[in-house]
Design an enzyme around this catalytic site. Structure first.
Site, PDB file in Angstrom:
ATOM      1  N   ASP A 136       0.830  -1.162  -0.204  1.00  0.00           N
ATOM      2  CA  ASP A 136      -0.077  -0.096  -0.087  1.00  0.00           C
ATOM      3  C   ASP A 136       0.816   1.256   0.036  1.00  0.00           C
ATOM      4  O   ASP A 136       1.855   1.451   0.956  1.00  0.00           O
ATOM      5  CB  ASP A 136      -0.884  -0.096   1.282  1.00  0.00           C
ATOM      6  N   LYS A 148      -1.297   9.856   0.774  1.00  0.00           N
ATOM      7  CA  LYS A 148      -1.503  10.974   1.390  1.00  0.00           C
ATOM      8  C   LYS A 148      -0.376  11.445   2.254  1.00  0.00           C
ATOM      9  O   LYS A 148       0.019  10.500   3.184  1.00  0.00           O
ATOM     10  CB  LYS A 148      -2.713  11.056   2.257  1.00  0.00           C
ATOM     11  N   ARG A 170      -2.358  -9.377 -13.448  1.00  0.00           N
ATOM     12  CA  ARG A 170      -3.327  -8.906 -13.988  1.00  0.00           C
ATOM     13  C   ARG A 170      -3.316  -7.304 -13.851  1.00  0.00           C
ATOM     14  O   ARG A 170      -3.625  -6.488 -14.664  1.00  0.00           O
ATOM     15  CB  ARG A 170      -4.730  -9.507 -13.831  1.00  0.00           C
ATOM     16  N   PHE A 171      -3.442  -7.186 -12.492  1.00  0.00           N
ATOM     17  CA  PHE A 171      -3.370  -5.806 -12.053  1.00  0.00           C
ATOM     18  C   PHE A 171      -2.342  -4.957 -12.611  1.00  0.00           C
ATOM     19  O   PHE A 171      -2.486  -3.762 -12.913  1.00  0.00           O
ATOM     20  CB  PHE A 171      -3.543  -5.587 -10.475  1.00  0.00           C
TER      21      PHE A 171
END
Length: 298
Positions: free
Chosen positions: A183, A187, A257-258
């Site tokens: 991740d 921000k 795939r992503f």
């Protein structure tokens, strides 16, 4: 019986997907634990919060995703978790040699739905992959893929990878560490949640064998820049690239795939391969590394 538990049991009897249990503390966490106990009675599946309150609270680099556990994934978890799964409770020290029958062991932190992990395990049956995630559907899917493809070199761990590294793995016990597409927490106020930080790198260096490679990949350019800066500055690692920059994607890391969808949109994927140095200094005596300036973010 709670409404959540009723929904899960009713859905499963009807052959529909089961809501993924909530994790953490508070009302949602307790409801998740009750739901997990009903879905996987007698410890036949992953626990909702395996480490419980045994360890101090800290800023976590992950956030469990809410999605549904299909009946096939739940079935795989019930049947295969007692064989190939383990909860990260921080209460035991694992023996990687025993866990994988003497194979070299690579730790993978975050595997999504497990397709890439299964492909790497199939392509390299002589390496054990200890795959860590908190996403229940992905855990079930990876176990299903391992069974369908006869992959005896995969183990699935449930919980916080930091606790696994710090409490449950011996020093210099890993032959590699993979962190693919963590991740990015884009921000600025969330940058403290990013996994690749000096403290994590110190822990990783202590658990990796000399010469073992830490392999990171990301498609978020500011995070790639931070990774490169942090790894370059850390005395426990050296870049495998002579020019000190990013590495080409190794053939053993599948194109997911992503990732393919991101490339189609013009995203740039960065791979970083850093080798653990042979003579590890006392990393706890070193001054804290200065942070690189961050780009402005939304």
């Amino acid at each position: 019986m709670t409404e959540m538990a009723e929904t899960a049991e009713t859905a499963e009897r009807a052959g529909r997907a089961v809501p993924e249990p909530g994790r953490g503390t508070g009302t949602a966490g307790r409801a998740g634990e009750r739901m997990m106990s009903r879905m996987f009675p007698g410890g036949t599946g992953p626990a909702a919060d395996p480490a419980g309150s045994h360890f101090e609270r800290r800023i976590r680099s992950f956030q469990p995703r809410r999605s549904r556990v299909t009946t096939g994934q739940a079935d795989a978890l019930r049947r295969l978790w007692p064989v190939w799964g383990l909860d990260i409770d921080g209460q035991q020290v694992l023996d990687p040699d025993e866990l994988f029958g003497g194979l070299p062991v690579v730790l993978e932190i975050g595997f999504g739905m497990g397709e890439a992990t299964a492909r790497m395990a199939a392509d390299d049956p002589g390496t054990g992959i200890l795959a860590v995630d908190v996403h229940t559907p992905g855990q079930g899917n990876l176990l299903r893929l391992a069974e369908e493809n006869g992959l005896a070199n995969v183990r699935v761990a449930n919980g916080d990878a930091i606790i696994l590294l710090r409490e449950m793995l011996p020093p210099e016990s890993l032959d590699g560490l993979r962190v693919y597409f963590p991740d990015p927490w884009p921000k600025k106020r969330h940058h403290k949640r990013r996994l690749i930080q000096p403290e994590f790198l110190t822990l990783a260096a202590e658990r990796l064998k000399p010469g073992a490679v830490l392999h990171c990949a990301t498609d978020w350019e500011p995070y790639a820049e931070q990774m490169l800066a942090e790894l370059t500055a850390h005395p426990g690692f050296e870049n495998t690239q002579p020019d000190g920059g990013y590495a080409p994607r190794p053939a053993f890391r599948p194109l997911t795939r992503f990732e393919g969808q991101g490339l189609d949109k013009g995203h740039v994927v960065r791979d970083l391969l850093f080798r653990r140095v042979s003579d590890l200094p006392d990393l706890h005596e070193l001054p804290e590394q200065p942070q690189q300036p961050e780009r402005p973010s939304a």
